[in-house]
Design a protein around this motif. Structure first.
Motif, PDB file in Angstrom:
ATOM      1  N   GLY A   1      52.195 -10.613 -60.704  1.00  0.00           N
ATOM      2  CA  GLY A   1      52.258  -9.828 -61.930  1.00  0.00           C
ATOM      3  C   GLY A   1      51.879  -8.381 -61.700  1.00  0.00           C
ATOM      4  O   GLY A   1      51.448  -8.001 -60.608  1.00  0.00           O
ATOM      5  N   GLY A   2      52.012  -7.584 -62.745  1.00  0.00           N
ATOM      6  CA  GLY A   2      51.729  -6.165 -62.629  1.00  0.00           C
ATOM      7  C   GLY A   2      50.262  -5.841 -62.446  1.00  0.00           C
ATOM      8  O   GLY A   2      49.909  -4.846 -61.811  1.00  0.00           O
ATOM      9  N   SER A   3      49.380  -6.683 -62.978  1.00  0.00           N
ATOM     10  CA  SER A   3      47.939  -6.423 -62.859  1.00  0.00           C
ATOM     11  C   SER A   3      47.243  -7.404 -61.931  1.00  0.00           C
ATOM     12  O   SER A   3      46.193  -7.083 -61.374  1.00  0.00           O
ATOM     13  CB  SER A   3      47.274  -6.474 -64.238  1.00  0.00           C
ATOM     14  OG  SER A   3      47.451  -7.747 -64.839  1.00  0.00           O
TER      15      SER A   3
ATOM     16  N   PRO B   1      48.831   1.765 -54.660  1.00  0.00           N
ATOM     17  CA  PRO B   1      50.182   1.439 -55.110  1.00  0.00           C
ATOM     18  C   PRO B   1      50.621   0.074 -54.586  1.00  0.00           C
ATOM     19  O   PRO B   1      50.129  -0.376 -53.542  1.00  0.00           O
ATOM     20  CB  PRO B   1      51.026   2.568 -54.514  1.00  0.00           C
ATOM     21  CG  PRO B   1      50.284   2.973 -53.273  1.00  0.00           C
ATOM     22  CD  PRO B   1      48.828   2.822 -53.618  1.00  0.00           C
ATOM     23  N   ALA B   2      51.556  -0.559 -55.305  1.00  0.00           N
ATOM     24  CA  ALA B   2      51.981  -1.920 -54.973  1.00  0.00           C
ATOM     25  C   ALA B   2      53.118  -1.886 -53.951  1.00  0.00           C
ATOM     26  O   ALA B   2      54.238  -2.325 -54.209  1.00  0.00           O
ATOM     27  CB  ALA B   2      52.397  -2.658 -56.234  1.00  0.00           C
ATOM     28  N   THR B   3      52.814  -1.352 -52.770  1.00  0.00           N
ATOM     29  CA  THR B   3      53.807  -1.267 -51.698  1.00  0.00           C
ATOM     30  C   THR B   3      54.037  -2.664 -51.108  1.00  0.00           C
ATOM     31  O   THR B   3      53.198  -3.563 -51.267  1.00  0.00           O
ATOM     32  CB  THR B   3      53.327  -0.334 -50.587  1.00  0.00           C
ATOM     33  OG1 THR B   3      52.114  -0.868 -50.032  1.00  0.00           O
ATOM     34  CG2 THR B   3      53.068   1.074 -51.122  1.00  0.00           C
ATOM     35  N   PRO B   4      55.141  -2.874 -50.417  1.00  0.00           N
ATOM     36  CA  PRO B   4      55.375  -4.185 -49.801  1.00  0.00           C
ATOM     37  C   PRO B   4      54.242  -4.639 -48.889  1.00  0.00           C
ATOM     38  O   PRO B   4      53.811  -5.790 -48.949  1.00  0.00           O
ATOM     39  CB  PRO B   4      56.677  -3.967 -49.026  1.00  0.00           C
ATOM     40  CG  PRO B   4      57.402  -2.915 -49.817  1.00  0.00           C
ATOM     41  CD  PRO B   4      56.335  -1.994 -50.298  1.00  0.00           C
TER      42      PRO B   4
ATOM     43  N   ILE C   1      64.724  -8.778 -59.944  1.00  0.00           N
ATOM     44  CA  ILE C   1      65.884  -9.580 -59.570  1.00  0.00           C
ATOM     45  C   ILE C   1      65.751  -9.969 -58.100  1.00  0.00           C
ATOM     46  O   ILE C   1      65.522  -9.127 -57.235  1.00  0.00           O
ATOM     47  CB  ILE C   1      67.187  -8.787 -59.794  1.00  0.00           C
ATOM     48  CG1 ILE C   1      67.361  -8.469 -61.287  1.00  0.00           C
ATOM     49  CG2 ILE C   1      68.388  -9.557 -59.271  1.00  0.00           C
ATOM     50  CD1 ILE C   1      68.488  -7.500 -61.573  1.00  0.00           C
ATOM     51  N   VAL C   2      65.863 -11.267 -57.834  1.00  0.00           N
ATOM     52  CA  VAL C   2      65.738 -11.782 -56.459  1.00  0.00           C
ATOM     53  C   VAL C   2      66.991 -12.582 -56.126  1.00  0.00           C
ATOM     54  O   VAL C   2      67.355 -13.507 -56.849  1.00  0.00           O
ATOM     55  CB  VAL C   2      64.497 -12.671 -56.303  1.00  0.00           C
ATOM     56  CG1 VAL C   2      64.390 -13.176 -54.863  1.00  0.00           C
ATOM     57  CG2 VAL C   2      63.225 -11.924 -56.694  1.00  0.00           C
ATOM     58  N   ALA C   3      67.650 -12.229 -55.038  1.00  0.00           N
ATOM     59  CA  ALA C   3      68.835 -12.958 -54.592  1.00  0.00           C
ATOM     60  C   ALA C   3      68.657 -13.335 -53.130  1.00  0.00           C
ATOM     61  O   ALA C   3      68.516 -12.462 -52.272  1.00  0.00           O
ATOM     62  CB  ALA C   3      70.086 -12.103 -54.769  1.00  0.00           C
ATOM     63  N   ASN C   4      68.601 -14.643 -52.868  1.00  0.00           N
ATOM     64  CA  ASN C   4      68.410 -15.140 -51.505  1.00  0.00           C
ATOM     65  C   ASN C   4      67.182 -14.522 -50.838  1.00  0.00           C
ATOM     66  O   ASN C   4      67.211 -14.155 -49.664  1.00  0.00           O
ATOM     67  CB  ASN C   4      69.658 -14.882 -50.657  1.00  0.00           C
ATOM     68  CG  ASN C   4      70.881 -15.581 -51.198  1.00  0.00           C
ATOM     69  OD1 ASN C   4      70.814 -16.741 -51.603  1.00  0.00           O
ATOM     70  ND2 ASN C   4      72.003 -14.872 -51.232  1.00  0.00           N
ATOM     71  N   GLY C   5      66.114 -14.409 -51.623  1.00  0.00           N
ATOM     72  CA  GLY C   5      64.854 -13.907 -51.092  1.00  0.00           C
ATOM     73  C   GLY C   5      64.735 -12.402 -51.023  1.00  0.00           C
ATOM     74  O   GLY C   5      63.684 -11.870 -50.635  1.00  0.00           O
ATOM     75  N   GLN C   6      65.798 -11.688 -51.409  1.00  0.00           N
ATOM     76  CA  GLN C   6      65.809 -10.222 -51.296  1.00  0.00           C
ATOM     77  C   GLN C   6      65.583  -9.570 -52.652  1.00  0.00           C
ATOM     78  O   GLN C   6      66.165  -9.964 -53.660  1.00  0.00           O
ATOM     79  CB  GLN C   6      67.136  -9.752 -50.720  1.00  0.00           C
ATOM     80  CG  GLN C   6      67.188  -8.250 -50.454  1.00  0.00           C
ATOM     81  CD  GLN C   6      68.532  -7.814 -49.887  1.00  0.00           C
ATOM     82  OE1 GLN C   6      69.568  -8.372 -50.232  1.00  0.00           O
ATOM     83  NE2 GLN C   6      68.522  -6.828 -49.006  1.00  0.00           N
ATOM     84  N   CYS C   7      64.738  -8.542 -52.684  1.00  0.00           N
ATOM     85  CA  CYS C   7      64.508  -7.753 -53.892  1.00  0.00           C
ATOM     86  C   CYS C   7      65.719  -6.865 -54.147  1.00  0.00           C
ATOM     87  O   CYS C   7      66.101  -6.065 -53.295  1.00  0.00           O
ATOM     88  CB  CYS C   7      63.256  -6.896 -53.714  1.00  0.00           C
ATOM     89  SG  CYS C   7      62.910  -5.788 -55.089  1.00  0.00           S
TER      90      CYS C   7
ATOM     91  N   LEU D   1      58.315  -2.078 -60.063  1.00  0.00           N
ATOM     92  CA  LEU D   1      57.671  -2.140 -58.758  1.00  0.00           C
ATOM     93  C   LEU D   1      57.681  -0.777 -58.055  1.00  0.00           C
ATOM     94  O   LEU D   1      58.275   0.182 -58.530  1.00  0.00           O
ATOM     95  CB  LEU D   1      58.408  -3.147 -57.877  1.00  0.00           C
ATOM     96  CG  LEU D   1      58.470  -4.594 -58.360  1.00  0.00           C
ATOM     97  CD1 LEU D   1      59.446  -5.386 -57.503  1.00  0.00           C
ATOM     98  CD2 LEU D   1      57.098  -5.228 -58.331  1.00  0.00           C
ATOM     99  N   HIS D   2      57.036  -0.737 -56.903  1.00  0.00           N
ATOM    100  CA  HIS D   2      57.110   0.437 -56.039  1.00  0.00           C
ATOM    101  C   HIS D   2      58.533   0.570 -55.501  1.00  0.00           C
ATOM    102  O   HIS D   2      59.199  -0.427 -55.199  1.00  0.00           O
ATOM    103  CB  HIS D   2      56.114   0.283 -54.887  1.00  0.00           C
ATOM    104  CG  HIS D   2      55.897   1.526 -54.099  1.00  0.00           C
ATOM    105  ND1 HIS D   2      56.755   1.932 -53.099  1.00  0.00           N
ATOM    106  CD2 HIS D   2      54.916   2.466 -54.157  1.00  0.00           C
ATOM    107  CE1 HIS D   2      56.314   3.048 -52.571  1.00  0.00           C
ATOM    108  NE2 HIS D   2      55.197   3.408 -53.191  1.00  0.00           N
ATOM    109  N   LYS D   3      59.010   1.793 -55.364  1.00  0.00           N
ATOM    110  CA  LYS D   3      60.400   2.043 -54.951  1.00  0.00           C
ATOM    111  C   LYS D   3      60.714   1.463 -53.575  1.00  0.00           C
ATOM    112  O   LYS D   3      61.869   1.147 -53.274  1.00  0.00           O
ATOM    113  CB  LYS D   3      60.694   3.540 -54.964  1.00  0.00           C
ATOM    114  CG  LYS D   3      59.818   4.364 -54.033  1.00  0.00           C
ATOM    115  CD  LYS D   3      60.172   5.834 -54.107  1.00  0.00           C
ATOM    116  CE  LYS D   3      59.240   6.687 -53.248  1.00  0.00           C
ATOM    117  NZ  LYS D   3      59.242   6.315 -51.814  1.00  0.00           N
ATOM    118  N   ASP D   4      59.703   1.279 -52.739  1.00  0.00           N
ATOM    119  CA  ASP D   4      59.943   0.775 -51.386  1.00  0.00           C
ATOM    120  C   ASP D   4      60.358  -0.696 -51.362  1.00  0.00           C
ATOM    121  O   ASP D   4      60.778  -1.208 -50.321  1.00  0.00           O
ATOM    122  CB  ASP D   4      58.682   0.952 -50.522  1.00  0.00           C
ATOM    123  CG  ASP D   4      58.424   2.398 -50.156  1.00  0.00           C
ATOM    124  OD1 ASP D   4      59.300   3.250 -50.441  1.00  0.00           O
ATOM    125  OD2 ASP D   4      57.347   2.702 -49.608  1.00  0.00           O
TER     126      ASP D   4
END
Length: 246
Positions: A9-11, A37-40, A67-73, A79-82
């Protein structure tokens, strides 16, 4: 049978083993703060803290807020842009060592609700909605998940997403009375009805806590039910998503 689920979650990031026979947590959930920041890299280390806390060695399911497709963001969302295009499952496995199954967080909550809550035994087209910071949604046809529906991103005035108009966070921010919020929710439910004509919408999140007061104020013609799995739905559904992994 126990599997492990994590709700991002966000928090906060929460996790626990889940008993899939009962749909209940098999141990008290553990929570860590979402890094800023919420980096990977930072998020992966936070997930590792959860895994290490329970010393969990098997596969893990994760509900992730995009959105998650086959494990990919596939989208930045909040989220963080990264994060865009990162293979979340591979990153978490690299840091934690476990195999991961990652799905959209609202889809995870919907899975729990359809299996153990208000959606159990419901056929046809069912939409689960979580009203919180934004509006999360899951879509099911005859009990089968159709992933990554983002009804909270339907456009409202000035092309803003409708979640900026009807989410629970907006109710709090603008100090809306329940009757005012009900009008906005009517707009949202009718909007979803025009798009896909669901047989049922199951309402969770902030609205579920006030349902006894809120329901009589709603004027939509859509068939509504209140969610039953509440706060643990994301963890339970994430654990369900990992079923069948070795």
């Amino acid at each position: 049978m126990q599997l492990f689920g994590i709700d991002v979650g966000g928090s906060g990031i929460k996790g626990a083993p889940v008993d899939l026979e009962t749909g209940e947590l098999a141990a008290e959930r553990f929570r860590v703060e979402t890094p800023r920041p919420a980096t990977p890299e930072a998020m992966a280390q936070a997930v590792k803290k959860l895994v290490d806390h329970f010393n969990w060695k098997g596969p893990i399911g994760v509900g992730f807020p995009t959105i998650v497709a086959n494990g990919q963001c596939r989208s930045q969302s909040n989220l963080h842009k990264d994060w865009v295009n990162v293979h979340i499952d591979e990153l978490f496995k690299k840091v934690c060592g476990n195999d991961f199954k990652v799905i959209n967080d609202a889809d995870a909550a919907g899975l729990a609700e359809m299996e153990y809550g208000a959606g159990k035994g419901e056929g046809g087209l069912v939409v689960t909605v979580t009203l919180g910071t934004g509006i999360g949604s899951g879509v099911f046809y005859n009990g089968e998940l159709i992933p990554n529906f983002e009804f909270g991103h339907l456009r409202y005035k000035k092309h803003k997403p409708v979640e900026k108009y009807a989410a629970d966070s907006i109710r709090k921010k603008k100090k809306l009375r329940l009757v005012e919020w009900a009008e906005r929710l009517d707009y949202f439910f009718d909007y979803v009805n025009r798009v896909c004509s669901p047989d049922l919408i199951i309402v969770g999140g902030g609205a579920s806590k006030k349902w006894a007061e809120l329901e009589p104020m709603l004027n939509t013609n859509v068939n509504l039910k209140v969610a039953e799995t509440r706060n643990e739905a994301g963890i339970i559904g994430a654990a369900m998503a990992s079923k069948g992994m070795k």
